[in-house]
Scaffold this motif. Structure first.
Motif, mmCIF file in Angstrom:
data_model
loop_
_atom_site.group_PDB
_atom_site.id
_atom_site.type_symbol
_atom_site.label_atom_id
_atom_site.label_comp_id
_atom_site.label_asym_id
_atom_site.label_seq_id
_atom_site.Cartn_x
_atom_site.Cartn_y
_atom_site.Cartn_z
ATOM 1 N N LYS A 255 51.017 20.228 -0.149
ATOM 2 C CA LYS A 255 50.515 21.525 0.328
ATOM 3 C C LYS A 255 50.876 21.805 1.784
ATOM 4 O O LYS A 255 50.706 22.922 2.262
ATOM 5 N N LEU A 256 51.313 20.780 2.505
ATOM 6 C CA LEU A 256 51.676 20.988 3.917
ATOM 7 C C LEU A 256 53.047 21.666 3.962
ATOM 8 O O LEU A 256 54.045 21.105 3.498
ATOM 9 N N MET A 257 53.083 22.870 4.499
ATOM 10 C CA MET A 257 54.293 23.677 4.444
ATOM 11 C C MET A 257 55.374 23.124 5.392
ATOM 12 O O MET A 257 55.065 22.583 6.452
ATOM 13 N N PRO A 258 56.640 23.300 5.019
ATOM 14 C CA PRO A 258 57.750 22.733 5.794
ATOM 15 C C PRO A 258 58.082 23.579 7.024
ATOM 16 O O PRO A 258 59.147 24.199 7.109
ATOM 17 N N PHE A 259 57.160 23.634 7.961
ATOM 18 C CA PHE A 259 57.349 24.456 9.163
ATOM 19 C C PHE A 259 56.660 23.744 10.310
ATOM 20 O O PHE A 259 55.506 23.324 10.180
ATOM 21 N N LEU A 260 57.361 23.602 11.426
ATOM 22 C CA LEU A 260 56.755 22.943 12.588
ATOM 23 C C LEU A 260 57.063 23.733 13.860
ATOM 24 O O LEU A 260 58.228 23.926 14.211
ATOM 25 N N HIS A 261 55.982 24.192 14.509
ATOM 26 C CA HIS A 261 56.151 24.875 15.796
ATOM 27 C C HIS A 261 55.951 23.834 16.883
ATOM 28 O O HIS A 261 54.827 23.357 17.094
ATOM 29 N N LEU A 262 57.038 23.468 17.542
ATOM 30 C CA LEU A 262 56.990 22.388 18.520
ATOM 31 C C LEU A 262 57.677 22.844 19.813
ATOM 32 O O LEU A 262 58.895 22.689 19.977
ATOM 33 N N PRO A 263 56.888 23.402 20.747
ATOM 34 C CA PRO A 263 57.496 23.933 21.968
ATOM 35 C C PRO A 263 58.119 22.840 22.837
ATOM 36 O O PRO A 263 57.550 21.764 22.979
ATOM 37 N N VAL A 264 59.296 23.178 23.412
ATOM 38 C CA VAL A 264 59.931 22.235 24.349
ATOM 39 C C VAL A 264 59.932 22.832 25.764
ATOM 40 O O VAL A 264 59.936 22.115 26.734
#
Ligand code: SAM
Ligand code: SF4
Length: 441
Positions: A255-264
């Protein structure tokens, strides 16, 4: 001023503000006030503000001015959110029509403040009480198919450009049981997707119902077990808090969607140090590599700041380089905005606005190109879409793919349904598709 019977909450800025706005609306409804469709029709207007950049903060004052009506009257005005926290009593000094100023950690007190304002007393509360506001809020009420759930608030990281540690306070994690109960309530009211929110959501920590120490991955696994929930997302994450367990969850929690918001923020190690980011470009890229190894199709998103004090052309080029190295599916990019009280605002080598403009344009051109390429790669593929709202055309609905792309389609299915869709077209900001059944027909 009479006690208000109707209200309108207008939220600006981050998703956490959207969540707070929804909770304030629920709080006012529990007091018997009715939601008005817009500010013009409301007896009480809550401006739930954002202080992250200068533009966002200044907008509040023009919005307050615009609340004055043609007949000279005005609604009761409450300023909430991070501008309220940062500027406090300065707000009614600059805008005397403001009746209530309430910070993000004090809005559970809104009903008493409204009562004071109705008696003609201006009400101000920017306390950050030790006792969290959550326990004082009423149960969740309305809900669509997608819901936000704040699990973590505040920040102890003190990036030198950022106001969040000052406006949202120290990092706190909400307790496990409160989060699971709220998730259950949201699902009972129709939520099929829950996005866990926090300024550094992946720093969440707590104890489960058996007293075992858990991180965000444990919480995600607990939500994964809740019947009725189809999708889990989380935002925003800090690169240093991407634990092995969380990365593993991307590989095995369906259920964990394949999207990651990871600011650099920047591709230059010198600038990252000056920003007090506490990660390097190499450690960031290593995290991305591990996440991609766990979930090869994951979409990566990020945040960037151009024109941080002292940023040279070569250092800006390094940012373009890291963007090329990562290949983002989507990203947010901003011109550096000096925030009063932050260390970077005092730095001597501030960058000229026209230089920032030019850098932002170049960065955004590259990010848009990557986003379009990512979307075009979806064409010809079959995917599942969670239908969220009506589109402009009759019969058209808009939903989201697992990779958070907006998908437009014509369908007889209902909002809240998960439908299988063939993706037929792609633009920079959305996809077009057709549901499977119609194609078979
Ligand atoms: N905690 C998250 C992280 O560290 O990446 C970000 C939270 S912050 C509310 C959202 C974004 O606003 C940041 O990632 C940053 O890109 C941007 N931001 C924060 N302060 C800013 C400033 N002074 N000027 C321009 N952009 C800023
Ligand atoms: Fe702001 Fe940095 Fe904290 Fe993110 S980690 S909220 S950018 S201080």
């Amino acid at each position: 001023m009479n006690s208000p019977r109707t209200f309108h909450v207008k939220s600006f800025g981050c998703q956490m503000n959207v969540y707070d706005g929804a909770r304030m609306a629920e709080l006012l409804e529990a007091e018997g006030l009715a939601a008005a469709p817009d500010a013009g029709a409301a007896d009480l207007v809550v401006l739930n503000t954002c202080h992250i950049r200068e533009k966002a903060a200044e907008k509040v004052y023009s919005d307050i001015g615009r609340l004055k009506r043609e007949d000279g009257s005005r609604p009761m005005i409450a300023v909430a959110g991070c501008v309220a926290q940062a500027e406090g009593a300065e707000i009614p000094r600059r805008a005397p029509s403001v009746d209530i100023v309430v910070g993000p950690q004090a809005y559970h007190r809104l009903p008493e403040m409204v009562a004071s304002a109705a008696r003609g007393e201006r009400a101000l509360d920017t306390d950050m009480p030790v006792q969290s506001k959550f326990g004082a809020l009423p149960a969740r009420r309305r809900q669509g198919p997608t819901a936000f759930l704040t699990v973590q608030e505040g920040c102890d990281k003190f990036c030198t450009y950022c106001v969040v540690p000052y406006t949202r306070g120290a990092e706190i994690s909400r307790p496990w049981a409160a989060i699971v109960d709220e998730a259950r309530a949201l699902i009972d009211m129709g939520a099929r997707e829950i996005t866990l929110l926090g300024q550094n959501v992946n720093a969440w920590q707590g104890e489960d119902d058996k007293g075992h120490a858990q991180g965000l991955d444990g919480l995600i696994r607990a939500l994964d077990a809740l019947p009725g929930l189809a999708r889990i997302r989380y935002t925003t994450s800090h690169p240093n808090d991407m634990t092995e367990g969380l990365i593993r969850a991307h590989g095995d929690v369906e259920k964990l969607m394949p999207f990651l918001h990871l600011p650099v923020q920047s591709g230059s190690d010198r600038i990252l140090k000056a920003m007090n980011r506490s990660h390097s470009t190499a450690s960031y890229l290593a995290v991305i590599e591990r996440v991609r190894a766990a979930r090869p199709d994951i979409a990566i998103s990020g945040d960037f700041i151009v024109g941080f004090p002292g940023e040279t052309q070569a250092e800006f080029q390094d940012t373009l380089e890291i963007v090329r190295a990562v290949n983002y599916a989507q990203a947010y990019s901003f011109k550096y905005s000096p925030r009063p009280g932050t260390p970077a605002a005092e730095m001597s080598d501030q960058i000229a606005p026209e230089v920032m403009d030019e850098r932002l344009q170049r960065l955004q051109a590259l990010l848009t190109e990557q986003q379009l390429r990512f979307n075009r790669a979806s064409v010809g593929k079959r995917t599942t879409v969670l239908l969220e709202r009506k589109g402009k055309r009759p019969g058209q609905l808009i939903g989201k793919s697992p990779w958070l792309q907006s998908v437009h389609l014509e369908t007889d299915a209902a909002i809240g349904d998960l439908v299988d869709v063939d993706i037929l077209s792609a633009g920079p900001n959305s996809l077009g598709g057709a549901p499977l059944m119609e194609q078979a027909a």
